[in-house]
Design a protein around this motif. Structure first.
Motif, mmCIF file in Angstrom:
data_model
loop_
_atom_site.group_PDB
_atom_site.id
_atom_site.type_symbol
_atom_site.label_atom_id
_atom_site.label_comp_id
_atom_site.label_asym_id
_atom_site.label_seq_id
_atom_site.Cartn_x
_atom_site.Cartn_y
_atom_site.Cartn_z
ATOM 1 N N ILE A 80 0.878 -1.365 0.016
ATOM 2 C CA ILE A 80 -0.068 -0.065 -0.002
ATOM 3 C C ILE A 80 0.810 1.302 0.045
ATOM 4 O O ILE A 80 1.696 1.164 0.796
ATOM 5 N N LYS A 81 0.678 2.156 -0.920
ATOM 6 C CA LYS A 81 1.557 3.503 -0.914
ATOM 7 C C LYS A 81 0.526 4.671 -0.758
ATOM 8 O O LYS A 81 -0.487 4.813 -1.626
ATOM 9 N N VAL A 82 0.774 5.406 0.160
ATOM 10 C CA VAL A 82 -0.001 6.555 0.519
ATOM 11 C C VAL A 82 0.765 7.889 0.133
ATOM 12 O O VAL A 82 1.971 7.959 0.650
ATOM 13 N N SER A 83 0.180 8.536 -0.657
ATOM 14 C CA SER A 83 1.115 10.093 -0.962
ATOM 15 C C SER A 83 -0.032 11.100 -0.716
ATOM 16 O O SER A 83 -1.356 11.015 -1.004
ATOM 17 N N ASP A 84 0.531 12.380 -0.879
ATOM 18 C CA ASP A 84 -0.294 13.552 -0.821
ATOM 19 C C ASP A 84 0.552 14.533 -1.971
ATOM 20 O O ASP A 84 1.487 14.470 -2.403
ATOM 21 N N GLY A 85 -0.665 15.205 -2.564
ATOM 22 C CA GLY A 85 -0.156 16.010 -3.967
ATOM 23 C C GLY A 85 -1.339 16.681 -4.646
ATOM 24 O O GLY A 85 -2.535 16.790 -3.978
ATOM 25 N N ARG A 86 -1.170 17.244 -5.581
ATOM 26 C CA ARG A 86 -2.297 17.936 -6.427
ATOM 27 C C ARG A 86 -2.319 17.281 -7.742
ATOM 28 O O ARG A 86 -1.291 16.770 -8.214
ATOM 29 N N ALA A 87 -3.460 17.220 -8.468
ATOM 30 C CA ALA A 87 -3.867 16.935 -9.645
ATOM 31 C C ALA A 87 -2.821 17.377 -10.619
ATOM 32 O O ALA A 87 -2.565 18.687 -10.781
#
Length: 404
Positions: A80-87
């Motif tokens: 499972i990979k969890v990340s944060d960002g913008r489109a």
């Protein structure tokens, strides 16, 4: 008083059949009332809907004889990979990576399409002793007495049981007729749900990409396909859902990225308004609530069905233990043991999903910095990371026997 059943279940989705099979295995006579025809979701056509089953849920399905019927059609979730960002900008360099090799038990979970899981439950119900299916009918009235519960069906039939269990969803009629109120709120978000085909293999990796309007979950299905649960503001989601398939994909692509190559739709598209809805009580005289009837959660962690199956395992354990001791298993003091057991776990899960959604579904630069640093810290500490992995696999807390 003579009863038609020991336990009558209202609702034939997934939690209802799981409960019926578990109870029958424990020696109870069970009736299950389902408003839909038995073949409602047993189509051979893939419609895009799937579930993330935690390892603990897989254990329950195995214990009640369902897992072997779906195992070949499931996709293990290995990472499972969890990340944060913008489109369109890609993920932050700070992320979480959960690898199933860090725990001894195997894959953290399995993706299974709705059609296969529903079909396996129906086949198991048809073969099980002690279960009566009542299809294309629904509970419209109920009355609890000291000796049991009497239920009126839409067809005009009347049934009696020692216990009524509501597995009838967030708008539970069983709960409403018992006077059980709910606490909750909307998130102003709508989930856009679909499945996609992609050029490159997903390698069993599930992704959770947090963006300001809401998270995007990419969940691996068998073959080069993935299930998408994409949260947007309600206004944006309505506009996106109204688009043609080509335009829908054009909006999805910058959010999805190109790491799996070219993508295309595989199945139907759905939308679901997102909110929190928790019953103030999980039990009442001669009555218990299970699954969404007790707690409707944000899908941010994919725990809706898993939480319901944990309800199933806990309720069966409480009832069967009481029965073996010669107690009235449907007495309110027995049912309160189930409520006490599940209330803490549910409250913790509700708080975690609600806080996570509020923390990540925004573009506040201070919160963004704090959550990115937090993910980096968790990812860098093996012991802490392993705790999160076990939580994702459903292996933490006071596990019922059926899930051990």
């Amino acid at each position: 008083m003579t009863h038609d059943f020991d336990i009558l279940i209202a609702g034939g989705g997934l939690n209802g059949p799981a409960l019926a099979l578990s109870l029958a295995q424990a020696g109870f006579s069970v009736g299950i009332v389902d408003a839909r025809p038995q073949t409602a979701r047993a189509s051979d056509n893939f419609d895009g809907r799937g579930y993330a089953l935690a390892l603990a849920s897989k254990r329950l399905l195995n214990a009640i004889g369902v897992w072997d019927s779906v195992a070949a059609d499931t996709q293990p979730m290995l990472d499972i990979k969890v990340s944060d960002g913008r489109a369109g900008e890609g993920p932050s360099p700070f992320f979480l990576h959960f690898d199933h090799n860090e725990i001894e038990e195997g894959p953290m979970g399995f993706m299974c399409e709705d059609r296969f899981l529903y079909r396996a439950f129906q086949a198991a119900l048809a073969k099980a002793d002690g279960i009566t299916q009542i299809n294309e009918d629904s509970v419209v009235d109920q009355e609890s007495t000291a000796a049991g519960v009497q239920v009126a069906l839409a067809s005009g039939k009347t049934l009696t049981a020692k216990l009524l269990v509501g597995c009838d969803g967030k708008q539970s009629g069983v709960a409403a007729r018992a006077g059980i109120k709910r606490t909750g709120w909307g998130y102003g978000q709508t989930a856009l749900v679909c499945a996609i085909s992609h050029e490159l293999p997903h390698s069993g990796v599930a992704h959770q990409f947090f963006m300001p309007p809401g998270p995007l979950a990419i969940l691996p299905l068998p073959g080069n396909r993935s299930s998408i649960v994409w949260s947007e503001t309600a206004e944006n989601a309505a506009a996106i859902h109204a688009l043609s398939d080509d335009d829908y994909l054009a909006v999805l692509r910058p959010r999805f990225g190109d790491f799996l190559g070219e993508i295309s739709l595989a199945g139907a598209r759905f939308t679901y308004p997102l909110g929190l809805s928790v019953a103030n009580d999980f039990v009442a005289p001669r009555l218990a609530l299970v699954g969404d009837a007790a707690h409707g959660l944000h899908p941010i962690a994919g725990q809706g069905l898993n939480a319901g199956l944990r309800d199933v395992a806990a309720l069966v354990e409480v009832l069967s233990d009481a029965k073996s001791r010669g107690e009235d298993f449907a007495a309110i003091d027995v049912l309160e043991r189930y409520q006490q057991w599940r209330r803490f776990d549910t409250s913790t899960l509700v708080a975690a999903t609600d806080l996570t959604n509020k923390l990540f579904s925004n573009d506040n630069p201070l919160l963004r910095m704090g959550r990115d640093i937090g993910m980096g810290v968790v990812n860098a500490i093996p012991g802490l990371r392993r705790t999160f992995i076990r939580e994702a696999a459903g292996l933490t807390g006071d596990l019922p026997r059926l899930m051990r």
